[in-house]
Write a protein that holds these residues in place. Structure first.
Motif, mmCIF file in Angstrom:
data_model
loop_
_atom_site.group_PDB
_atom_site.id
_atom_site.type_symbol
_atom_site.label_atom_id
_atom_site.label_comp_id
_atom_site.label_asym_id
_atom_site.label_seq_id
_atom_site.Cartn_x
_atom_site.Cartn_y
_atom_site.Cartn_z
ATOM 1 N N UNK A 1 0.676 -1.286 -0.279
ATOM 2 C CA UNK A 1 -0.004 0.075 -0.253
ATOM 3 C C UNK A 1 0.901 1.152 0.243
ATOM 4 N N UNK A 2 1.672 1.419 1.048
ATOM 5 C CA UNK A 2 2.623 2.469 0.999
ATOM 6 C C UNK A 2 3.548 2.672 -0.275
ATOM 7 N N UNK A 3 4.099 1.631 -0.534
ATOM 8 C CA UNK A 3 4.911 1.608 -1.764
ATOM 9 C C UNK A 3 4.419 2.119 -2.969
ATOM 10 N N UNK A 4 3.034 1.414 -3.412
ATOM 11 C CA UNK A 4 2.444 1.785 -4.440
ATOM 12 C C UNK A 4 2.014 3.295 -4.602
ATOM 13 N N UNK B 1 3.106 12.226 2.844
ATOM 14 C CA UNK B 1 2.148 11.878 4.039
ATOM 15 C C UNK B 1 0.757 10.914 3.729
ATOM 16 N N UNK B 2 0.222 11.295 2.437
ATOM 17 C CA UNK B 2 -0.983 10.476 1.823
ATOM 18 C C UNK B 2 -0.541 9.148 1.519
ATOM 19 N N UNK B 3 0.540 8.715 1.658
ATOM 20 C CA UNK B 3 0.999 7.283 1.538
ATOM 21 C C UNK B 3 1.086 6.566 2.803
ATOM 22 N N UNK B 4 1.405 7.245 3.855
ATOM 23 C CA UNK B 4 1.396 6.724 5.263
ATOM 24 C C UNK B 4 0.007 6.809 5.942
ATOM 25 N N UNK B 5 -0.639 7.896 5.434
ATOM 26 C CA UNK B 5 -1.878 8.186 6.310
ATOM 27 C C UNK B 5 -2.881 6.905 6.249
ATOM 28 N N UNK B 6 -3.021 6.057 5.228
ATOM 29 C CA UNK B 6 -3.944 5.139 5.298
ATOM 30 C C UNK B 6 -3.689 4.154 6.146
ATOM 31 N N UNK B 7 -2.256 4.058 6.255
ATOM 32 C CA UNK B 7 -1.537 2.766 7.325
ATOM 33 C C UNK B 7 -1.792 3.395 8.751
ATOM 34 N N UNK B 8 -1.971 4.358 8.852
ATOM 35 C CA UNK B 8 -2.103 5.085 10.331
ATOM 36 C C UNK B 8 -3.754 4.699 10.349
#
Length: 611
Positions: free
Chosen positions: A312-315, A468-475
């Motif tokens: 997810x974060x990588x894509x 940040x929008x790549x890691x926000x979903x992970x949070x």
């Protein structure tokens, strides 16, 4: 297919030939895997019989090096997001950066912004070093397959509740770092003395259960905002928060309208903005890309993939790197150009000189922060270690497991070491469960994770360029998984439900873990104290399953036998000719009833009314 071949091998040759004829690929797969399997077995035997195998007790725990390697890889990939998320959150505290003069923008000045960018890069190195040492200590001294890193939730509390966003809190960065060091020292004493068990029993059960879910809500709240997430939730003048996700050209900043702003026109801007003025709600391309990443993580987690966060974060990160797009992390601005120049270095070791040994003797206002960090770190570590030890099958009925003191002590020492680099408390990660599921059983897994974190030190430019929008979903996903603890809450018990719910709802709405804990503990003590006082007046305490009626009303409707209220109720029933309540003794049957007793045509007993 090679696994299915094992069954017909034990059958006749005719059955085997028939099976291979119908499934020819199974034979070729089996042949291709044989050399690899034999090589792995040789490696496993060599490591198991060496000093390393004896040190980590491979034979006693039935461990294999290949399983330890697979478990370490799964654990690291599952928690690798901390290398991108933690520096971004901790850098929001401002660290040791000094604000520019008010006429030059203060905490929004150009020099201060440049310092924040440097702090974020240094925190990447600090996070990797702290995690590397923590994993190494856990593996060598506790011999458990548990990885450590700066705690999610604790980093948010450290930044937004203690130091404050860009240093706007009541506690200085230096005092907060010193409090982390002291917290680790106290935790170490509790670990080696065994006092942790007594402390756990002092904390109200509903608050203990609700704390992980409350921290999860806090993390999800951060992930939904713009500074650390996908930007779905933004500020609103009327309702405080509302739906956002508008492009940058449609964002209206919210300023602090003080006397200086009103009279002199010098207004302090912040990252908070609203989409109500110019519109464009849910039209930000960055938000939709972030939502895509979040759903990818969730879907892969549903399929039990250990690479869910990496995918997810990588894509989303790869999509956001090309310049000239609507979602690029390197826009054609001065800040974007600076990011891109650093990104092109690929390999670089960021220094930690600005973060190193930021201690102070002035701990004004850090008392509450110290207690809260100790409490949360204590609960988080206890829950993680006990849960993983239970899944490994090495825990006894009293909650003990081999080298439990060393495990808790390793967590405390890692926290003290991390404070040297300006980190929040370093704690055991529940993501280590992915490694346990992959077959990890010894501390070799933690040692290999330590090596992975060592390698990540050299790739700071890549990690710093994750948007940040790549890691926000992970949070958001991590927060949702932490909400599972609420299933253990006794929702039928009012005191448990109210205190647990207050703990969960207050944390994200006040941006403070401490306020959530105070609300939950306070509500529980008030309610249970009231029940205890009312019990002296003859009012029974509500049952564990919760009253269907008010406690006082129930006591009046079902008075205790022998009391004045019971006698008055009995006299009233006799005068009105009503039957005796169910809790009273039933009258003896008369002769006519006795004659019909046992016969098929006996009259049915009339229904009794409840008192």
């Amino acid at each position: 297919p090679s696994r299915d071949l094992l069954t017909p091998i034990n059958q006749s040759s005719k059955s085997l030939l028939t099976y291979v004829s119908a499934h020819p690929s199974s034979l070729f797969v089996k042949i291709d895997l044989l050399p690899t399997m034999k090589c792995l077995e040789k490696v496993n035997d060599a490591v198991g019989g060496s000093f390393i195998g004896r040190f980590f007790k491979f034979e006693e725990r039935g461990a294999k090096f290949s399983h330890e390697l697979a478990g370490a890889t799964a654990t690291f990939l599952t928690m690798a997001y901390i290398l991108a998320v933690n520096p971004r959150i901790l850098a929001d505290s401002g660290g040791p950066c000094v604000p520019d003069p008010p006429e030059e923008g203060g905490i929004f000045g150009a020099n201060y912004e440049a310092c924040l960018e440097e702090i974020k890069r240094q925190y990447i190195t600090a996070t990797a070093i702290g995690s590397m040492v923590g994993c190494l200590i856990m593996g060598l001294f506790a011999n458990l397959p548990i990885a450590l890193a700066p705690g999610m939730g604790m980093n948010a509390y450290f930044t937004y509740s203690v130091v404050g966003w860009r240093g706007t809190g009541s506690v200085s960065f230096q005092a907060a770092v010193t409090a982390v060091m002291i917290e680790g020292a106290i935790f170490f004493v509790l670990a080696i003395t065994g006092a942790r068990y007594a402390i756990i029993r002092l904390i109200p059960e509903p608050v203990r259960i609700a704390t992980p879910a409350a921290i999860g809500c806090f993390l999800a709240h951060l992930g939904l905002q713009t500074a650390e997430g996908i930007g779905v939730v933004v500020s609103d003048i009327a309702t405080a928060v509302t739906l956002g996700a508008c492009p940058e050209d449609r964002r209206t900043p919210i300023v602090a309208y003080d006397d200086t702003c009103a009279n002199e026109g010098i207004c302090v801007f912040s990252d908070a903005y609203t989409c109500d003025v110019l519109g464009g709600v849910m039209t930000s391309a960055m938000t939709w890309v972030g939502i895509l990443g979040m759903m990818i993580i969730a879907i892969f987690l549903a399929y039990k993939s250990h690479l869910a966060f990496v995918f997810g974060i990588g894509l989303v990160t790869i999509i956001s790197w090309p310049r000239g797009t609507a979602v690029t992390y390197f826009p054609d601005t001065e800040a974007g150009d600076a990011r891109f120049e650093y990104f092109k270095q690929v390999v670089d070791i960021a220094p930690v000189n600005l973060l190193l040994t930021q201690f102070t003797k002035n701990l004004a206002g850090a008392g509450l922060a110290l207690f809260t960090m100790l409490y949360v770190d204590f609960l988080d570590t206890s829950g993680t270690l006990l849960g993983l030890a239970n899944s490994m099958g090495i825990i006894d009925e009293e909650g003990n497991f081999p080298k439990s003191r060393q495990a808790f002590s390793a967590d405390a020492v890692a926290t003290m070491f991390g404070s040297i680099f300006g980190l929040c408390p370093v704690t055991s990660y529940i993501e280590s469960g992915s490694g346990v599921e992959a077959g990890a059983k010894t501390g070799m897994t933690a040692v290999i994770c330590s090596f992975y974190f060592f390698l990540s030190i050299f790739f700071a430019p890549i990690i710093a360029s994750i948007p940040p929008w790549a890691t926000g979903g992970a949070l958001v996903v991590v927060g949702s998984m932490m909400g599972r603890s609420l299933a253990k809450l006794q929702w039928d018990n009012v005191s448990h439900a109210v205190s647990g719910f207050l703990t969960v709802i207050i944390m994200p709405l006040t941006y403070s873990i401490a306020y959530g804990l105070i609300a939950g503990i306070g509500a529980f003590l008030v309610m249970e104290g009231t029940f205890w006082l009312l019990s002296f007046a003859g009012v029974p305490k509500p049952g564990a399953k919760g009253p269907t009626r008010m406690a006082i009303g129930e006591s009046l409707m079902n008075p205790k036998p022998g009391s004045a209220a019971a006698a008055a109720a009995a006299n009233a029933e006799e005068e009105e000719g009503e039957e005796v309540a169910q809790n009273e003794e039933a009258p003896e049957p008369d002769e006519e009833t006795a004659e019909h007793e046992g016969s098929d045509d006996a009259p049915a007993e009339p229904a009794k009314e409840e008192s």
